[in-house]
Design a protein around this motif. Structure first.
Motif, PDB file in Angstrom:
ATOM      1  N   GLU A  81      15.563  27.505  68.424  1.00 49.62           N
ATOM      2  CA  GLU A  81      16.874  28.136  68.418  1.00 49.62           C
ATOM      3  C   GLU A  81      17.920  27.148  67.899  1.00 49.62           C
ATOM      4  N   GLU A  82      19.088  27.652  67.623  1.00 51.42           N
ATOM      5  CA  GLU A  82      20.184  26.809  67.166  1.00 51.42           C
ATOM      6  C   GLU A  82      20.473  25.725  68.211  1.00 51.42           C
ATOM      7  N   GLY A  83      20.525  24.473  67.759  1.00 51.70           N
ATOM      8  CA  GLY A  83      20.867  23.356  68.633  1.00 51.70           C
ATOM      9  C   GLY A  83      19.800  22.966  69.640  1.00 51.70           C
ATOM     10  N   GLU A  84      18.561  23.383  69.427  1.00 53.31           N
ATOM     11  CA  GLU A  84      17.517  23.123  70.420  1.00 53.31           C
ATOM     12  C   GLU A  84      16.919  21.718  70.311  1.00 53.31           C
ATOM     13  N   LEU A  85      17.074  21.081  69.144  1.00 55.82           N
ATOM     14  CA  LEU A  85      16.511  19.754  68.941  1.00 55.82           C
ATOM     15  C   LEU A  85      17.600  18.683  68.905  1.00 55.82           C
ATOM     16  N   ALA A  86      17.237  17.483  69.383  1.00 55.18           N
ATOM     17  CA  ALA A  86      18.150  16.337  69.328  1.00 55.18           C
ATOM     18  C   ALA A  86      17.867  15.464  68.115  1.00 55.18           C
ATOM     19  N   GLY A  87      16.661  15.573  67.559  1.00 60.48           N
ATOM     20  CA  GLY A  87      16.313  14.755  66.403  1.00 60.48           C
ATOM     21  C   GLY A  87      15.044  15.235  65.735  1.00 60.48           C
ATOM     22  N   ILE A  88      14.907  14.899  64.446  1.00 63.89           N
ATOM     23  CA  ILE A  88      13.744  15.276  63.647  1.00 63.89           C
ATOM     24  C   ILE A  88      13.236  14.044  62.907  1.00 63.89           C
ATOM     25  N   TYR A  89      11.907  13.881  62.890  1.00 60.59           N
ATOM     26  CA  TYR A  89      11.277  12.784  62.163  1.00 60.59           C
ATOM     27  C   TYR A  89      10.447  13.346  61.012  1.00 60.59           C
ATOM     28  N   LEU A  90      10.673  12.798  59.822  1.00 61.69           N
ATOM     29  CA  LEU A  90       9.909  13.152  58.633  1.00 61.69           C
ATOM     30  C   LEU A  90       9.283  11.871  58.102  1.00 61.69           C
ATOM     31  N   ASN A  91       8.023  11.664  58.391  1.00 60.95           N
ATOM     32  CA  ASN A  91       7.351  10.414  58.041  1.00 60.95           C
ATOM     33  C   ASN A  91       6.271  10.626  56.995  1.00 60.95           C
ATOM     34  N   PHE A  92       6.465  10.031  55.833  1.00 65.38           N
ATOM     35  CA  PHE A  92       5.460  10.033  54.772  1.00 65.38           C
ATOM     36  C   PHE A  92       4.998  11.446  54.429  1.00 65.38           C
ATOM     37  N   SER A  93       5.974  12.312  54.255  1.00 66.62           N
ATOM     38  CA  SER A  93       5.704  13.701  53.872  1.00 66.62           C
ATOM     39  C   SER A  93       5.096  13.745  52.467  1.00 66.62           C
ATOM     40  N   ASP A  94       4.374  14.799  52.177  1.00 65.16           N
ATOM     41  CA  ASP A  94       3.807  15.004  50.843  1.00 65.16           C
ATOM     42  C   ASP A  94       4.939  14.966  49.818  1.00 65.16           C
ATOM     43  N   PRO A  95       4.881  14.086  48.808  1.00 64.21           N
ATOM     44  CA  PRO A  95       5.978  13.981  47.833  1.00 64.21           C
ATOM     45  C   PRO A  95       6.046  15.129  46.827  1.00 64.21           C
ATOM     46  N   TRP A  96       4.988  15.921  46.723  1.00 65.48           N
ATOM     47  CA  TRP A  96       4.967  17.007  45.744  1.00 65.48           C
ATOM     48  C   TRP A  96       5.629  16.538  44.438  1.00 65.48           C
ATOM     49  N   PRO A  97       4.994  15.648  43.697  1.00 71.73           N
ATOM     50  CA  PRO A  97       5.634  14.965  42.570  1.00 71.73           C
ATOM     51  C   PRO A  97       6.059  15.831  41.386  1.00 71.73           C
ATOM     52  N   LYS A  98       5.434  16.996  41.204  1.00 69.20           N
ATOM     53  CA  LYS A  98       5.812  17.835  40.067  1.00 69.20           C
ATOM     54  C   LYS A  98       7.133  18.551  40.346  1.00 69.20           C
ATOM     55  N   ASP A  99       8.000  18.580  39.370  1.00 62.62           N
ATOM     56  CA  ASP A  99       9.324  19.184  39.531  1.00 62.62           C
ATOM     57  C   ASP A  99       9.241  20.641  39.993  1.00 62.62           C
ATOM     58  N   ARG A 100       8.270  21.365  39.505  1.00 67.28           N
ATOM     59  CA  ARG A 100       8.170  22.788  39.864  1.00 67.28           C
ATOM     60  C   ARG A 100       7.816  22.992  41.333  1.00 67.28           C
ATOM     61  N   HIS A 101       7.387  21.910  42.005  1.00 68.15           N
ATOM     62  CA  HIS A 101       7.026  21.992  43.418  1.00 68.15           C
ATOM     63  C   HIS A 101       8.094  21.395  44.326  1.00 68.15           C
TER      64      HIS A 101
ATOM     65  N   VAL B 128       8.470   0.995  65.392  1.00 68.33           N
ATOM     66  CA  VAL B 128       7.454   2.012  65.658  1.00 68.33           C
ATOM     67  C   VAL B 128       6.933   2.528  64.319  1.00 68.33           C
ATOM     68  N   THR B 129       5.656   2.367  64.078  1.00 71.36           N
ATOM     69  CA  THR B 129       5.082   2.678  62.773  1.00 71.36           C
ATOM     70  C   THR B 129       4.083   3.827  62.833  1.00 71.36           C
ATOM     71  N   THR B 130       3.792   4.370  61.673  1.00 68.65           N
ATOM     72  CA  THR B 130       2.764   5.396  61.532  1.00 68.65           C
ATOM     73  C   THR B 130       1.488   4.746  60.984  1.00 68.65           C
ATOM     74  N   GLU B 131       0.392   5.496  60.994  1.00 67.25           N
ATOM     75  CA  GLU B 131      -0.845   4.988  60.409  1.00 67.25           C
ATOM     76  C   GLU B 131      -0.668   4.689  58.919  1.00 67.25           C
ATOM     77  N   TYR B 132      -0.019   5.602  58.204  1.00 65.65           N
ATOM     78  CA  TYR B 132       0.218   5.394  56.774  1.00 65.65           C
ATOM     79  C   TYR B 132       1.090   4.167  56.542  1.00 65.65           C
ATOM     80  N   GLU B 133       2.089   4.007  57.375  1.00 68.69           N
ATOM     81  CA  GLU B 133       3.008   2.878  57.233  1.00 68.69           C
ATOM     82  C   GLU B 133       2.258   1.554  57.321  1.00 68.69           C
ATOM     83  N   ASP B 134       1.382   1.448  58.296  1.00 70.51           N
ATOM     84  CA  ASP B 134       0.593   0.219  58.447  1.00 70.51           C
ATOM     85  C   ASP B 134      -0.298  -0.011  57.235  1.00 70.51           C
TER      86      ASP B 134
END
Length: 212
Positions: A105-125, A190-196
């Motif tokens: 719902e609106e305002g239900e989260l205090a924070g969001i983490y986006l770690n090493f998301s898929d970069p989808w390198p092609k412009d059309r994506h 605090v690190t992720t597996e990918y980060e390490d």
């Protein structure tokens, strides 16, 4: 490296039902009831095997955490770790987040983490990137006043794209660096597996924190 699918995956996931939310959309507006307290809720979209979010949950028992991961094989690893540690302030769900408003719902989260998301390198994506404006507008709605998004990547193009999208969506840049582990920012603790993995390969980690 592609993860080999676990045999009897659904049965194994069911063994960890105390930590797994099978139908997270039914919790919309009711997450604090599930946790049984009024503590702030933070979500990670794409948690992998859970190293990052589990560490946060251990370090911050006065906060609640929800971790989304679309691969059942991968989220199973995170569930096993959560059970081993006996955590009470975290839940996982086997979902790829495409519309955050389906779950919160609106305002239900205090924070969001986006770690090493898929970069989808092609412009059309580009619209598939979790830092595209269409996602960011949704995050703004479900974040409470003063809520922040923290973003990490090793990909230079995705980092540049994300910073521009944050600006275009009117988000306030609080911290930013193209070399997180060469900085004094607390986010490097605090690190992720990918980060390490990327650090051992000599790659610099890009990071920014913005207020919605």
């Amino acid at each position: 490296m592609r993860q080999r699918k676990v045999k009897n995956e659904e049965e194994k996931l069911a063994e960890h039902q105390l930590f797994l939310i099978v139908e997270p959309y039914k919790q919309k507006g009711k997450w604090q009831e599930l946790f049984g307290n009024e503590n702030d809720i933070y979500a990670e979209f794409g948690c992998g095997k859970g190293q990052f979010i589990l560490t946060l949950a251990e370090q911050n028992p006065d906060r609640n955490y929800i971790a989304f991961e679309g691969s059942g094989t991968i989220v199973l690893r995170a569930l096993q770790k959560a059970e081993q540690r006996g955590l009470k302030n975290i839940f996982f769900t086997k979902e790829y987040v495409r519309d955050v408003s389906e779950y919160f719902e609106e305002g239900e989260l205090a924070g969001i983490y986006l770690n090493f998301s898929d970069p989808w390198p092609k412009d059309r994506h580009a619209k598939r990137r979790l830092t595209h404006g269409r996602y960011l507008e949704g995050y703004k709605q479900v974040l409470k006043m003063g809520g922040c998004i923290e973003f990490k990547t090793d990909n230079e193009q995705l980092y540049a794209f994300a910073c521009l999208e944050f600006e275009n969506c009117g988000m306030q840049l609080l911290e930013a660096t193209e070399d997180l582990h060469g900085s004094a920012l607390p986010a490097k603790a605090v690190t992720t597996e990918y980060e390490d993995k990327f650090r051992t390969e000599g790659k610099k980690i890009k990071y920014c924190r913005v207020k919605a």
